[in-house]
Design an enzyme around this catalytic site. Structure first.
Site, PDB file in Angstrom:
ATOM      1  N   HIS A 161      77.885  16.634  22.967  1.00  0.00           N
ATOM      2  CA  HIS A 161      79.413  17.652  23.287  1.00  0.00           C
ATOM      3  C   HIS A 161      79.745  16.824  23.841  1.00  0.00           C
ATOM      4  O   HIS A 161      80.403  16.970  25.165  1.00  0.00           O
ATOM      5  CB  HIS A 161      79.391  18.539  23.452  1.00  0.00           C
ATOM      6  CG  HIS A 161      80.987  19.173  22.812  1.00  0.00           C
ATOM      7  ND1 HIS A 161      81.035  20.073  23.788  1.00  0.00           N
ATOM      8  CD2 HIS A 161      81.491  18.737  22.511  1.00  0.00           C
ATOM      9  CE1 HIS A 161      82.648  20.235  23.577  1.00  0.00           C
ATOM     10  NE2 HIS A 161      82.958  19.770  22.776  1.00  0.00           N
TER      11      HIS A 161
ATOM     12  N   SER B 247      81.542  21.262  18.502  1.00  0.00           N
ATOM     13  CA  SER B 247      82.421  21.868  19.900  1.00  0.00           C
ATOM     14  C   SER B 247      82.046  23.592  19.826  1.00  0.00           C
ATOM     15  O   SER B 247      81.942  23.871  21.012  1.00  0.00           O
ATOM     16  CB  SER B 247      83.479  22.213  20.173  1.00  0.00           C
ATOM     17  OG  SER B 247      84.312  21.905  18.115  1.00  0.00           O
TER      18      SER B 247
ATOM     19  N   GLU C  97      78.136  16.907  27.387  1.00  0.00           N
ATOM     20  CA  GLU C  97      77.302  18.104  27.420  1.00  0.00           C
ATOM     21  C   GLU C  97      76.425  18.108  26.258  1.00  0.00           C
ATOM     22  O   GLU C  97      76.166  17.698  25.164  1.00  0.00           O
ATOM     23  CB  GLU C  97      77.935  19.491  26.732  1.00  0.00           C
ATOM     24  CG  GLU C  97      79.180  20.401  27.267  1.00  0.00           C
ATOM     25  CD  GLU C  97      79.518  21.849  27.079  1.00  0.00           C
ATOM     26  OE1 GLU C  97      79.433  22.136  27.791  1.00  0.00           O
ATOM     27  OE2 GLU C  97      80.654  21.814  26.153  1.00  0.00           O
TER      28      GLU C  97
ATOM     29  N   ASN D 214      83.631  25.312  25.847  1.00  0.00           N
ATOM     30  CA  ASN D 214      84.649  26.331  25.301  1.00  0.00           C
ATOM     31  C   ASN D 214      84.819  26.990  25.550  1.00  0.00           C
ATOM     32  O   ASN D 214      85.573  28.437  24.573  1.00  0.00           O
ATOM     33  CB  ASN D 214      84.644  25.434  23.714  1.00  0.00           C
ATOM     34  CG  ASN D 214      85.460  24.327  23.014  1.00  0.00           C
ATOM     35  OD1 ASN D 214      86.403  24.075  23.902  1.00  0.00           O
ATOM     36  ND2 ASN D 214      84.582  23.419  22.425  1.00  0.00           N
TER      37      ASN D 214
END
Length: 283
Positions: A140, A119, A152, A190
C-alpha cells in the site's frame, strides 16, 4: 527470491506513480491498463512529473529519458508471463480484484509475487482467489507515490516470510520506508486516518464550526500539514466513503458509520479536487 521485471496494473494516479518509482529505481516496468488511452494519459503525467524534476535540477534530462524508456505500455495481460512481480492498482472493488488475481494466477510465472495496492480490502480474501496465497501480499503506497516515503507491507493469512522479506527489501530499494502490517480492515493508515476525517465531516454536519475553522484547528493546533476536510477533497470523497464503508462492514462497529453529509456529497458528484468541488471549490 529476486525481482527483476515488474508489471503495474492500472495507469491512474496511483498506478502511474508506482510505475514511475520502479522505473526510477532501475526496474523495467509494464504499465498495464484496459485501454491505450488510459496508458497515454498515465505516461503523460509521469513525463510531466519528471520534467518538473529536470526543471528543478533534481535529475538530468538523460536520467528522465532513461526512466521513461523503462516504462513499457501494456494492454495485454499476457505480458505478466515474463515478470517476477505484479503490483495491482486497479479500482477498489473486490469483485474486480478477485477476477484479476484469478487471471494473474493462471498467467504469471509460478515464482511470481502478486501484490495489491488496495487501501482497505483484505489481502487474505484477495489471495483466496489464487492457488498461491503464500505469494500474495499488500503493497500500500501513499499518494503521491513519488513523494511519500511510506509503504504498508501487508501480510495475508498465508503470506510466506520469504515473500514478505522480498517485498520489504524491494521497498527499501525503491527508497521507501516499509512498515509491516497484519491483514485488518483499513490496515494502519486508513484505520486511523479515515475515522478522523469522518469525525471532521460530522463536526461540520452538526454545525459545530465552519469547514475553514475545522481545518485551521487541525493545522494550527495539531500541526497537521493540511486540514482533514482539505485532505478529504484531495483523496476523493468517494474514496473516503468507500474506505469508511469497508471499515464499518469489516468491524461491524457503528463508530465507523460514514457521516450522512459524506454520502450526500458523493451522491451529488461532489468528489473533491478531481471533480472541481467537494468541501471546497476548485474551479
Amino acid at each position: 527470491m529476486k525481482v527483476e521485471k515488474v508489471m503495474v496494473i492500472g495507469a491512474g494516479q496511483m498506478g502511474g506513480g508506482i510505475a514511475q518509482v520502479f522505473a526510477t529505481a532501475g526496474y523495467p516496468v509494464y504499465l498495464h491498463d484496459l485501454k491505450e488511452e488510459y496508458i497515454k494519459k498515465g505516461t503523460a503525467v509521469i513525463q510531466k512529473n519528471l520534467a518538473r524534476q529536470v526543471e528543478k535540477e533534481r535529475m538530468s534530462q538523460e536520467q528522465a529519458s532513461g526512466i521513461m524508456a523503462r516504462i513499457h505500455p501494456s494492454t495485454d495481460l499476457q505480458n505478466a508471463k515474463v515478470v517476477d512481480l505484479v503490483v495491482e492498482a486497479a479500482i477498489e472493488n473486490m469483485d474486480i480484484k478477485s477476477k484479476l488475481f484469478a487471471e494473474l494466477d493462471e498467467i504469471a510465472p509460478k515464482h511470481a509475487i502478486l501484490a495489491s495496492n488496495t487501501s482497505a480490502l483484505p489481502i487474505t480474501e484477495i489471495a483466496a482467489n489464487t492457488k498461491r496465497p503464500e505469494q500474495v501480499i499488500g503493497m500500500h503506497f501513499m499518494n503521491p507515490v513519488p513523494v511519500m516515503k511510506l509503504v504498508e507491507v501487508i501480510r495475508g493469512l498465508a503470506t510466506s516470510d520469504e515473500v514478505y522479506e522480498t517485498i520489504e527489501t524491494l521497498s527499501k530499494d525503491l527508497d521507501k520506508v516499509p512498515v509491516e502490517v497484519n491483514d485488518s480492515p483499513g490496515f494502519v493508515s486508513n484505520r486511523i486516518l479515515m475515522p478522523m476525517i469522518n469525525e471532521a465531516i460530522f463536526t461540520l454536519y452538526e454545525g459545530v464550526a465552519s469547514k475553514e475553522d475545522i481545518d485551521s484547528v487541525m493545522k494550527l493546533g495539531m500541526n497537521h500539514p493540511m486540514g482533514p476536510l482539505t485532505l478529504a477533497d484531495f483523496i476523493g470523497l468517494d474514496t473516503c466513503l468507500y474506505i469508511m464503508e469497508a471499515l464499518h462492514e469489516g468491524f461491524g462497529d457503528d463508530k465507523y458509520r460514514p457521516c450522512p453529509l459524506l454520502r450526500k456529497y458523493v451522491k451529488a458528484g461532489w468528489l473533491g479536487k478531481k471533480s472541481g468541488r467537494g468541501f471546497y471549490c476548485y474551479e
